[in-house]
Design a protein around this motif. Structure first.
Motif, PDB file in Angstrom:
ATOM      1  N   ASP A 180       0.849  -1.188   0.000  1.00 47.95           N
ATOM      2  CA  ASP A 180       0.000   0.000   0.000  1.00 47.95           C
ATOM      3  C   ASP A 180       0.889   1.245   0.000  1.00 47.95           C
ATOM      4  OD1 ASP A 180      -1.795   2.049   0.411  1.00 47.95           O
ATOM      5  OD2 ASP A 180      -2.856   1.072   2.057  1.00 47.95           O
ATOM      6  N   LYS A 181       0.672   2.134  -0.980  1.00 48.32           N
ATOM      7  CA  LYS A 181       1.522   3.324  -1.085  1.00 48.32           C
ATOM      8  C   LYS A 181       1.383   4.251   0.117  1.00 48.32           C
ATOM      9  CE  LYS A 181      -1.869   6.017  -3.721  1.00 48.32           C
ATOM     10  NZ  LYS A 181      -2.122   6.768  -4.993  1.00 48.32           N
ATOM     11  N   ASN A 182       0.302   4.109   0.874  1.00 49.32           N
ATOM     12  CA  ASN A 182       0.101   4.941   2.061  1.00 49.32           C
ATOM     13  C   ASN A 182       0.739   4.352   3.318  1.00 49.32           C
ATOM     14  OD1 ASN A 182      -1.515   6.858   0.616  1.00 49.32           O
ATOM     15  ND2 ASN A 182      -3.250   5.446   0.767  1.00 49.32           N
ATOM     16  N   ARG A 183       1.268   3.131   3.187  1.00 52.12           N
ATOM     17  CA  ARG A 183       1.870   2.464   4.350  1.00 52.12           C
ATOM     18  C   ARG A 183       3.235   1.873   3.983  1.00 52.12           C
ATOM     19  NH1 ARG A 183      -0.740   1.297   8.699  1.00 52.12           N
ATOM     20  NH2 ARG A 183       0.399  -0.674   8.939  1.00 52.12           N
ATOM     21  N   ARG A 217       6.468   2.866   4.746  1.00 52.03           N
ATOM     22  CA  ARG A 217       7.450   2.748   5.820  1.00 52.03           C
ATOM     23  C   ARG A 217       7.095   1.660   6.842  1.00 52.03           C
ATOM     24  NH1 ARG A 217      11.394   6.470   5.966  1.00 52.03           N
ATOM     25  NH2 ARG A 217      11.204   8.312   4.636  1.00 52.03           N
ATOM     26  N   PRO A 218       5.867   1.646   7.379  1.00 52.75           N
ATOM     27  CA  PRO A 218       5.567   0.586   8.350  1.00 52.75           C
ATOM     28  C   PRO A 218       5.606  -0.815   7.740  1.00 52.75           C
ATOM     29  CG  PRO A 218       3.601   1.884   7.849  1.00 52.75           C
ATOM     30  CD  PRO A 218       4.751   2.619   7.268  1.00 52.75           C
ATOM     31  N   THR A 219       5.229  -0.927   6.464  1.00 55.43           N
ATOM     32  CA  THR A 219       5.261  -2.243   5.813  1.00 55.43           C
ATOM     33  C   THR A 219       6.696  -2.727   5.651  1.00 55.43           C
ATOM     34  OG1 THR A 219       3.234  -1.703   4.594  1.00 55.43           O
ATOM     35  CG2 THR A 219       4.552  -3.547   3.795  1.00 55.43           C
TER      36      THR A 219
END
Length: 311
Positions: free
Chosen positions: A142-145, A147-149
């Motif tokens: 997901d491009k919105n996640r 860093r956490p991914t």
């Protein structure tokens, strides 16, 4: 993370794995080069490859891991098959260490660029790794996640492979690396062009100032006889603009030839239309007018009495 899959290669990098395939009824000498990428069952779905005929790899077709291969349109046509009707046909390897067992075409995927645009689309085939030892793990996130991914993936990686560094890259960045040399060349040309324009403007400015100084009395006489400021500016600018126009006429063919040679390094390229040179010529003339006009206007507005005082 949306999806992940294993593979030995991924688009944008050089693929060392290859095979020489030939179709049924042909000899080994009539073979065609095909890049081979070993993938798992989820790879095609994750990458979004479009199928023309047959089916994509899936756990619903376990036999594909034995002898199945999916080829792109280019490789199928090179083999002499029709992409719409070749499903079920066989292809044989001409490599000396081949087992002689043919591969079975289970699907045809639409052509896509798996190398940079310097190279034309060539044959590529996908096979299921019977002994899954993949070089890369590809993931769609997901491009919105982002860093956490990545942090979560790194944590899992370090748990499984504590002695192996975690390294990752983005697909678009790897593709972009293929054009670093071209980008450096573009930057170099841009800087060289800027310096050349600056030096040329200095030269034009100096010549315009010198010409105006040499023709001070001529300008004064013309003004006394009724010449307008506009006609004097045009008089002083005309000779320089002719030189600029001549430079454009000489430089345009040379520029066209150099650009054509550079574009030949790309398998897919755009053409160079006349509008490019028209815009270039217009820009050069505008720069020349701006550079010359300051001295020309200054000379045209000068008091003719001062210039003729010594006469």
């Amino acid at each position: 993370m949306i999806a992940s899959a294993g593979c030995t290669q991924f688009p944008g990098i050089y693929s060392p794995g290859d095979d020489l395939l030939y179709a049924e009824g042909h000899s080994k000498t009539d073979n065609h080069h095909v890049y081979i990428n070993y993938v798992d069952f989820d790879y095609m779905k994750m990458m979004g490859f479009r199928m023309i005929s047959g089916h994509a790899f899936s756990s619903n077709f376990p036999r594909d891991s034995v002898d199945g291969i999916i080829l792109n349109e280019t490789s199928v046509r090179e083999l002499g098959y029709d992409p719409a009707t070749c499903v079920g046909k066989k292809a044989y390897s001409a490599l000396p260490f081949s087992s002689g067992v043919p591969v079975r075409i289970v699907g045809v995927m639409k052509d896509f660029h798996f190398e940079d645009l310097h190279n034309p689309i060539t044959g590529i085939g996908l096979e299921i790794f019977s002994d899954p030892k993949y070089t890369y793990i590809t993931a769609q996130i997901d491009k919105n996640r982002i860093r956490p991914t990545i942090a979560a993936i790194q944590q899992v990686w370090q748990q499984i492979f504590p002695d192996t560094p975690f390294d990752y890259t983005f697909l678009d960045e790897r593709f972009q690396k293929n054009y670093q040399a071209d980008q450096r060349m573009a930057d170099l040309v841009a800087w060289a062009t800027g310096i050349a324009i600056f030096v040329s403007c200095l030269g034009l400015f100096g010549l315009a100032a010198f010409s105006a100084e040499q023709r001070t009395k001529e300008i004064g006489i013309r003004k006394v006889l009724g010449a307008s400021e506009g006609s004097i500016v045009a008089l002083l600018s005309r000779d320089f603009l002719r030189l600029v126009a001549l430079a454009v006429l000489i430089g345009s063919p040379a520029g066209w030839y150099v650009m054509q040679k550079w574009l030949q390094s790309f398998a897919y390229r755009t053409g160079i239309g006349w509008t490019v040179f028209a815009l270039t010529a217009g820009t050069a003339l505008v720069i020349a007018v701006i550079t010359i006009s300051s001295q020309a206007i200054r000379a045209a507005l000068a008091n003719p009495v001062k210039s003729l005082r010594t006469e």
